[in-house]
Design a protein around this motif. Structure first.
Motif, short mmCIF file in Angstrom:
data_model
loop_
_atom_site.label_atom_id
_atom_site.label_comp_id
_atom_site.label_asym_id
_atom_site.label_seq_id
_atom_site.Cartn_x
_atom_site.Cartn_y
_atom_site.Cartn_z
N THR A 82 -12.21 7.98 -11.33
CA THR A 82 -12.72 6.69 -10.88
C THR A 82 -13.91 6.90 -9.95
O THR A 82 -13.81 7.62 -8.96
CB THR A 82 -11.64 5.90 -10.12
N ALA A 83 -15.03 6.28 -10.27
CA ALA A 83 -16.21 6.40 -9.42
C ALA A 83 -15.97 5.68 -8.11
O ALA A 83 -15.38 4.61 -8.08
CB ALA A 83 -17.43 5.82 -10.12
N VAL A 84 -16.44 6.28 -7.01
CA VAL A 84 -16.30 5.64 -5.71
C VAL A 84 -17.65 5.49 -5.03
O VAL A 84 -17.74 5.23 -3.86
CB VAL A 84 -15.34 6.44 -4.80
N GLY A 85 -18.72 5.67 -5.77
CA GLY A 85 -20.04 5.52 -5.16
C GLY A 85 -21.10 5.57 -6.24
O GLY A 85 -20.82 5.90 -7.38
N THR A 86 -22.32 5.25 -5.88
CA THR A 86 -23.40 5.23 -6.86
C THR A 86 -24.62 6.00 -6.37
O THR A 86 -25.71 5.79 -6.85
CB THR A 86 -23.81 3.78 -7.17
N THR A 87 -24.45 6.89 -5.40
CA THR A 87 -25.55 7.68 -4.90
C THR A 87 -25.82 8.82 -5.85
O THR A 87 -25.15 9.01 -6.87
CB THR A 87 -25.23 8.23 -3.51
N SER A 88 -26.82 9.68 -5.52
CA SER A 88 -27.14 10.83 -6.36
C SER A 88 -25.99 11.83 -6.37
O SER A 88 -25.94 12.70 -7.23
CB SER A 88 -28.42 11.49 -5.86
N THR A 89 -25.11 11.75 -5.40
CA THR A 89 -23.92 12.59 -5.38
C THR A 89 -22.70 11.68 -5.45
O THR A 89 -21.98 11.47 -4.49
CB THR A 89 -23.87 13.48 -4.11
N THR A 90 -22.50 11.09 -6.64
CA THR A 90 -21.45 10.10 -6.84
C THR A 90 -20.07 10.71 -6.67
O THR A 90 -19.78 11.75 -7.24
CB THR A 90 -21.58 9.48 -8.24
N GLY A 91 -19.22 10.03 -5.91
CA GLY A 91 -17.87 10.50 -5.71
C GLY A 91 -16.94 10.04 -6.80
O GLY A 91 -17.05 8.92 -7.31
N LYS A 92 -16.02 10.91 -7.21
CA LYS A 92 -15.05 10.59 -8.26
C LYS A 92 -13.71 11.19 -7.86
O LYS A 92 -13.62 12.00 -6.94
CB LYS A 92 -15.49 11.19 -9.60
N PHE A 93 -12.66 10.78 -8.58
CA PHE A 93 -11.34 11.36 -8.40
C PHE A 93 -10.85 11.91 -9.73
O PHE A 93 -11.05 11.29 -10.78
CB PHE A 93 -10.34 10.33 -7.87
N ALA A 94 -10.21 13.06 -9.68
CA ALA A 94 -9.55 13.64 -10.83
C ALA A 94 -8.06 13.73 -10.55
O ALA A 94 -7.66 14.28 -9.51
CB ALA A 94 -10.11 15.02 -11.14
N ASP A 95 -7.25 13.17 -11.42
CA ASP A 95 -5.79 13.23 -11.28
C ASP A 95 -5.30 14.49 -12.00
O ASP A 95 -5.27 14.54 -13.23
CB ASP A 95 -5.15 11.98 -11.86
N LEU A 96 -4.94 15.49 -11.21
CA LEU A 96 -4.55 16.79 -11.74
C LEU A 96 -3.07 17.02 -11.55
O LEU A 96 -2.40 16.29 -10.81
CB LEU A 96 -5.34 17.90 -11.02
N ALA A 97 -2.53 18.05 -12.18
CA ALA A 97 -1.11 18.38 -12.03
C ALA A 97 -0.77 18.68 -10.57
O ALA A 97 0.33 18.38 -10.10
CB ALA A 97 -0.75 19.57 -12.92
N SER A 98 -1.72 19.25 -9.84
CA SER A 98 -1.48 19.59 -8.44
C SER A 98 -1.86 18.48 -7.47
O SER A 98 -1.80 18.67 -6.26
CB SER A 98 -2.23 20.88 -8.07
N GLY A 99 -2.25 17.32 -7.98
CA GLY A 99 -2.55 16.19 -7.11
C GLY A 99 -3.91 15.58 -7.40
O GLY A 99 -4.66 16.04 -8.26
N ARG A 100 -4.20 14.53 -6.66
CA ARG A 100 -5.47 13.82 -6.83
C ARG A 100 -6.54 14.52 -6.02
O ARG A 100 -6.38 14.74 -4.80
CB ARG A 100 -5.30 12.37 -6.37
N VAL A 101 -7.64 14.87 -6.68
CA VAL A 101 -8.72 15.61 -6.04
C VAL A 101 -10.00 14.80 -6.09
O VAL A 101 -10.41 14.31 -7.16
CB VAL A 101 -8.92 16.98 -6.72
N HIS A 102 -10.62 14.65 -4.94
CA HIS A 102 -11.92 13.98 -4.85
C HIS A 102 -13.02 15.02 -5.03
O HIS A 102 -12.93 16.14 -4.53
CB HIS A 102 -12.06 13.30 -3.49
N TYR A 103 -14.07 14.62 -5.75
CA TYR A 103 -15.20 15.53 -5.90
C TYR A 103 -16.47 14.73 -6.10
O TYR A 103 -16.44 13.54 -6.44
CB TYR A 103 -14.99 16.49 -7.09
#
Length: 281
Positions: free
Chosen positions: A2-23
């Motif tokens: 899920t996108a959490v921003g619209t800058t040149s370094t857009t933040g997203k979340f990945a739902d992984l087996a080890s937990g939710r990771v922001h990148y």
């Protein structure tokens, strides 16, 4: 994701087996993962703010908050051995092989991944790692000044304690501003569950990860660039000298008048050196 921003370094979340990771992600080309260090209030963005956009001019740059930091989840059963989470993230993003660029704790994750998953690591770049090859010969034994202050600030992340930590991280004290200390203190205090996990679990898991690498760094096959500040008061430069002596395809860049944050204090040289290294190997 899920996108959490619209800058040149857009933040997203990945739902992984080890937990939710922001990148955050920027640029295109060969994947380069920037792995942050520890300490209260640390995130991928704050650890690499002067590096993301310059590197994204040449590469696909991926900057996660590892479990226990930033906007990511508290570490699960895997604890603070982040290599599993990193492989899960690469899989989720469709990345078969990436250059890993790690500072301090992130350097340990990068080294551990290069040892256990060599086919997933095209290049290895470390900045200020602790000793992963056994006891150092020419450096004092026991926790360094920087490690002691890091633990103190993690247990009590007041602006005053964080300011002392930031001061020991930098050779150039102009970088150790009140504003930076305040922001990192506020960021740490905003996630009390991450602080509690660090206090009760981090040191044990991290020491276990270091112990798991004993005698194995000589097996690293990825081209390796070791960057270290001569004036690092957190991890002695001897740790990188030790790695340079055993990793077959390695080279060492030692920067004078530079502390633990080489990527911040010497950002222009860091960005150019990493770009050249990744492009030429």
């Amino acid at each position: 994701m899920t996108a959490v921003g619209t800058t040149s370094t857009t933040g997203k979340f990945a739902d992984l087996a080890s937990g939710r990771v922001h990148y955050i992600e920027a640029g295109s080309g060969h994947p380069v993962v920037l792995l942050h260090g520890s300490g209260p209030g640390a995130t991928g963005l704050t650890n690499f703010s002067p590096n993301i956009e310059p590197l994204a001019e040449h590469f696909r740059v991926i900057v996660p908050d590892m479990p226990g930091w930033g906007q990511s989840d508290v570490p699960g059963a895997a604890g603070y051995d982040h290599r599993g989470t990193l492989i899960e993230l690469l899989d989720a993003l469709g990345v078969e092989s990436a250059a890993l660029v790690g500072n301090s704790m992130g350097a340990v994750t990068a080294i551990a991944t290069a040892v256990s998953h060599p086919q997933r690591v095209s290049h290895l770049v470390t900045m200020g790692p602790p000793s992963v090859g056994g006891p150092l010969i020419f450096s004092p034994s026991g926790p360094t000044e920087g490690i002691r202050l890091l633990v103190e600030a993690s247990f009590s992340p007041t602006p005053e304690n964080v300011k002392k930590l930031v001061q020991v991280m930098c050779f150039d004290q102009d970088l150790a501003t009140e504003e930076l200390a305040q922001k990192r203190s506020e960021a740490a205090l905003s996630r009390p569950e991450l602080l509690e996990s660090f206090r009760t679990r981090f040191l044990e898991y991290f020491q276990r990860t270091l112990a798991s690498l004993a005698g194995k760094t000589s097996t690293i096959v990825a081209p390796t660039l070791l960057i270290h500040g001569r004036d690092d008061r957190v991890s002695p430069m001897e740790a990188s000298l030790q790695l340079a002596s055993v990793i077959p395809d390695s080279r060492l860049l030692l920067l004078n008048r530079c502390g633990h944050w080489t990527q911040i204090e010497q950002a222009a040289e860091f960005n150019q050196s990493v770009t050249n290294f990744l492009s030429q190997h």
